[in-house]
Structures are given as structure tokens and as C-alpha cells.
Design a protein around this motif. Structure first.
Motif, mmCIF file in Angstrom:
data_model
loop_
_atom_site.group_PDB
_atom_site.id
_atom_site.type_symbol
_atom_site.label_atom_id
_atom_site.label_comp_id
_atom_site.label_asym_id
_atom_site.label_seq_id
_atom_site.Cartn_x
_atom_site.Cartn_y
_atom_site.Cartn_z
ATOM 1 N N ARG A 110 2.602 -15.460 32.831
ATOM 2 C CA ARG A 110 2.365 -14.340 31.890
ATOM 3 C C ARG A 110 1.610 -13.221 32.589
ATOM 4 O O ARG A 110 1.824 -12.038 32.340
ATOM 5 N N LEU A 111 0.697 -13.628 33.465
ATOM 6 C CA LEU A 111 -0.066 -12.628 34.210
ATOM 7 C C LEU A 111 0.871 -11.829 35.128
ATOM 8 O O LEU A 111 0.818 -10.608 35.190
ATOM 9 N N GLU A 112 1.758 -12.546 35.802
ATOM 10 C CA GLU A 112 2.712 -11.880 36.709
ATOM 11 C C GLU A 112 3.652 -10.966 35.936
ATOM 12 O O GLU A 112 3.976 -9.875 36.396
ATOM 13 N N ALA A 113 4.074 -11.409 34.757
ATOM 14 C CA ALA A 113 4.998 -10.586 33.960
ATOM 15 C C ALA A 113 4.311 -9.281 33.562
ATOM 16 O O ALA A 113 4.902 -8.200 33.627
ATOM 17 N N ARG A 114 3.040 -9.382 33.188
ATOM 18 C CA ARG A 114 2.314 -8.170 32.786
ATOM 19 C C ARG A 114 2.044 -7.270 33.993
ATOM 20 O O ARG A 114 2.009 -6.053 33.869
ATOM 21 N N PHE A 115 1.857 -7.887 35.147
ATOM 22 C CA PHE A 115 1.692 -7.103 36.385
ATOM 23 C C PHE A 115 2.943 -6.241 36.604
ATOM 24 O O PHE A 115 2.854 -5.044 36.873
ATOM 25 N N GLN A 116 4.132 -6.868 36.461
ATOM 26 C CA GLN A 116 5.390 -6.130 36.659
ATOM 27 C C GLN A 116 5.516 -5.013 35.623
ATOM 28 O O GLN A 116 5.951 -3.911 35.935
ATOM 29 N N GLU A 117 5.106 -5.320 34.404
ATOM 30 C CA GLU A 117 5.192 -4.336 33.325
ATOM 31 C C GLU A 117 4.289 -3.135 33.621
ATOM 32 O O GLU A 117 4.698 -1.979 33.487
ATOM 33 N N LEU A 118 3.059 -3.416 34.059
ATOM 34 C CA LEU A 118 2.130 -2.321 34.385
ATOM 35 C C LEU A 118 2.655 -1.527 35.576
ATOM 36 O O LEU A 118 2.614 -0.296 35.578
ATOM 37 N N ALA A 119 3.194 -2.249 36.572
ATOM 38 C CA ALA A 119 3.725 -1.566 37.756
ATOM 39 C C ALA A 119 4.839 -0.611 37.339
ATOM 40 O O ALA A 119 4.884 0.535 37.800
ATOM 41 N N SER A 120 5.708 -1.043 36.415
ATOM 42 C CA SER A 120 6.794 -0.130 36.038
ATOM 43 C C SER A 120 6.278 1.000 35.146
ATOM 44 O O SER A 120 6.833 2.103 35.160
ATOM 45 N N LEU A 121 5.195 0.745 34.409
ATOM 46 C CA LEU A 121 4.596 1.808 33.589
ATOM 47 C C LEU A 121 4.047 2.963 34.426
ATOM 48 O O LEU A 121 4.050 4.098 33.997
ATOM 49 N N VAL A 122 3.547 2.625 35.615
ATOM 50 C CA VAL A 122 2.894 3.668 36.408
ATOM 51 C C VAL A 122 3.770 4.186 37.558
ATOM 52 O O VAL A 122 3.328 5.005 38.344
ATOM 53 N N THR A 123 5.018 3.696 37.629
ATOM 54 C CA THR A 123 5.914 4.164 38.691
ATOM 55 C C THR A 123 6.848 5.241 38.118
ATOM 56 O O THR A 123 7.416 5.014 37.047
ATOM 57 N N PRO A 124 7.013 6.378 38.791
ATOM 58 C CA PRO A 124 7.874 7.424 38.215
ATOM 59 C C PRO A 124 9.346 6.991 38.158
ATOM 60 O O PRO A 124 9.771 6.162 38.920
#
Ligand code: AMP
Length: 299
Positions: A285-299
Motif C-alpha cells: 500500500r505504501l508503494e502504491a501511494r508512492f507511485q500515486e504521489l509520483a504521478s501527481l507531481v510529474t508533468p
């Protein structure tokens, strides 16, 4: 060889706009350890009183956290109580009872002295220094502090600044330490006093990493239901340092990824009282949220 944290284990009493809870297991080192354990073996140094339930130490152990450095002293465990105002950003400390923490004299078990990564959680600067002096060859030392020590122990804190690599502060503390209102001017002034980098926490607005050759800003992960923000700063530090200890890489790219892991780990922390949410958390779950945050802050 692992990641060592020195700090408080506590019972907290917390009032949020929605709920009031007492006897919540907290403390800076507890939050840090629960956050860092996902990434690297964690060793914990602190002190508790005879009222501290053995089962709480076992719960840490069951999650792979080494508690041989937790001293049990005659007396009561450190207690803190605080209240969050309706906007969640304002926290009022209602009471701090140091109890056994007042005479805390950190003694590192022999096996901990070779730790490579050290987090000095919020404590009196001379106590932080005593712990630091027992670690033989640390590669990365990060410290947290608070307004109280800036007020009454500035000289000790200045000495500590010269011995650490990273400092974790909030905006107000950065200003108090330097007298500069602008965050980047304050950061530059602090970097001249010792550390290689600063992490400036801005609560629900995220965090900045400011170093000599790295600058990075991140929003907080948008949590839909905040339950209790207590420990967010320490679990941020746990995710940040845990990632670095696991990756064994301190280059700027790694520091940026560590900021994402710190942010994500803190976002889970605030979804429960004390360490409840982090205790339940599993790595996928932690890794999934990491990916989600990464895509949130990537243009
Ligand atoms: P944070 O919300 O990240 O600032 O961390 C809050 C935790 O720090 C709580 O669980 C408290 O038990 C602990 N704490 C509060 N005040 C102090 C203090 N003066 N020294 C050490 N730990 C503290």
C-alpha cells in the motif's frame, strides 16, 4: 550497521476537532521507528517508565524494530498532551510531563555503535550530542529540534549543528534560528552554520529540501480523512531516512525519492491516532501511494 533513532517513547493525550483520546502510544522515536521499518532494520534508543506495557515493546519487536536500547527506568513514562484547532494546522501543547525522560542519559548498546544512519529526534541538544558521540562512524546524521531548545539551549544547538548532516525544522523554527523571514534566506543562513541540507516541514502544505546542491519541494499527499496529525513530522523523517538507509545512496536523486517516501509515510500516520495506522500498514500500500504521489507531481 543499521538505522538508529534516539528519542521519546510516550503516552499522548490528543484532542482533535472530532475526538479526544488518552493513553495513545506515541513519542518521536516510536513514530520514527514505525515509519522507517518498511525500508531498513531500525534500532531504537530511549527510556520508558515501569508503567510502560511490555506488550507495546513487543509490538515494536514484532515489526522488526530492535528495542534492546530502550531502558526501563523507575518512574513514569514521558507524557504529552495537545489539541488541534479546527483548521488542523494549529497545535497547542497542553502539557508535557518529562518524567523518566528528564534524566535520560542515552547509552547505546555496543551493537548499535556501528550504526551508519542516525536520527536524533527532538530532545535537549546536549542529550542528542551524547548519543551522537557514541556512534563510531555515522554516514548520515539528521536531527530534529523545537522552539523550546532554540529559546533556552541555543549554544548547545549551535554545537550540534556543526556535527550533523541534515536538520529537520518547521518554518517557524527556521525563522527563530536565523531571524530571517524569507525561508530561502533562512535556509542559506542555516547551511552556513553546519548542516549539508535542511528539511523544512510545512504541515499540510508539504515539505522543502534545501541543500548546497539540491533543492526540492513537494506538496503533502492529499489525505481525505485526517484523524490525528501527531507524529507526522517524525514519520516523515522515518520514511525519509529509512529509504536512504535501505538504498545506501545519498546522491541528490536519492534524496528526492526519500522526500516522496517521507511524504507518503507521513500521510498514513495521520490516518489514525498515534501509530495505529502505521502499525496496520503493509509495504504494497505504501508503494502504491508512492507511485500515486509520483504521478501527481510529474508533468
Ligand atoms: P510530531 O507531531 O512529529 O511533532 O511528533 C509528536 C510526538 O512527539 C508525540 O508523540 C509526543 O509524544 C512527542 N513529543 C512532544 N513533545 C516532545 C518533546 N518536548 N520532546 C520529545 N518528544 C516530544
Amino acid at each position: 550497521m543499521g538505522l538508529l533513532v534516539v528519542g521519546t517513547l510516550a503516552f499522548d493525550a490528543i484532542e482533535t476537532p472530532f475526538e479526544r483520546r488518552t493513553e495513545v502510544l506515541g513519542g518521536s522515536a516510536t513514530h520514527f521507528a514505525h515509519a522507517a521499518r518498511f525500508f531498513a532494520p531500525v534500532e531504537l534508543v530511549g527510556v520508558v517508565g515501569t508503567d510502560f506495557p511490555d506488550q507495546a515493546l513487543r509490538a515494536l519487536e514484532q515489526r522488526g524494530i530492535d528495542v534492546r536500547g530502550v531502558e526501563i527506568a523507575p518512574g513514569k513514562t514521558f507524557r504529552w498532551s495537545g489539541r488541534y484547532e479546527a483548521d488542523w494546522n494549529t497545535r497547542v501543547t497542553l502539557a508535557t510531563e518529562l518524567n523518566v525522560f528528564e534524566r535520560f542519559d542515552p547509552k547505546l548498546p555496543e551493537a548499535y555503535r556501528s550504526a551508519r544512519y542516525l536520527f536524533l529526534a527532538n530532545a535537549e541538544p546536549c542529550v542528542q550530542m551524547k548519543a551522537l558521540e557514541q556512534v563510531t562512524a555515522p554516514e548520515l546524521v539528521v536531527a530534529d529540534t523545537m522552539n523550546l531548545w532554540i529559546d533556552i539551549r541555543l549554544k548547545d544547538l549551535e554545537e550540534l549543528l556543526q556535527r550533523i548532516d541534515g536538520l529537520v525544522v518547521n518554518e517557524e523554527e527556521a525563522r527563530m534560528l536565523t531571524g530571517k523571514r524569507n525561508l530561502f534566506q533562512a535556509a542559506r543562513a542555516l547551511l552556513e552554520r553546519g548542516p549539508e541540507f535542511l528539511i523544512v516541514k510545512k504541515g499540510e502544505h508539504g515539505a522543502f529540501l534545501i541543500g548546497r546542491d539540491v533543492r526540492f519541494a513537494l506538496p503533502a499527499y492529499p489525505v481525505e480523512e485526517v484523524v490525528d496529525p501527531t507524529g507526522a513530522g517524525d514519520s516523515f523523517a522515518g520514511g525519509f531516512m529509512g529509504y536512504l538507509a535501505g538504498a545506501k545512496d545519498l546522491r541528490p536523486g536519492s534524496l528526492r525519492r526519500a522526500m516522496l517516501y517521507g511524504t507518503v509515510t507521513a500521510s498514513f500516520c495521520v490516518e489514525g491516532f498515534g501509530v495505529e495506522a502505521l502499525e496496520r500498514l503493509e509495504k504494497p500500500r505504501l508503494e502504491a501511494r508512492f507511485q500515486e504521489l509520483a504521478s501527481l507531481v510529474t508533468p
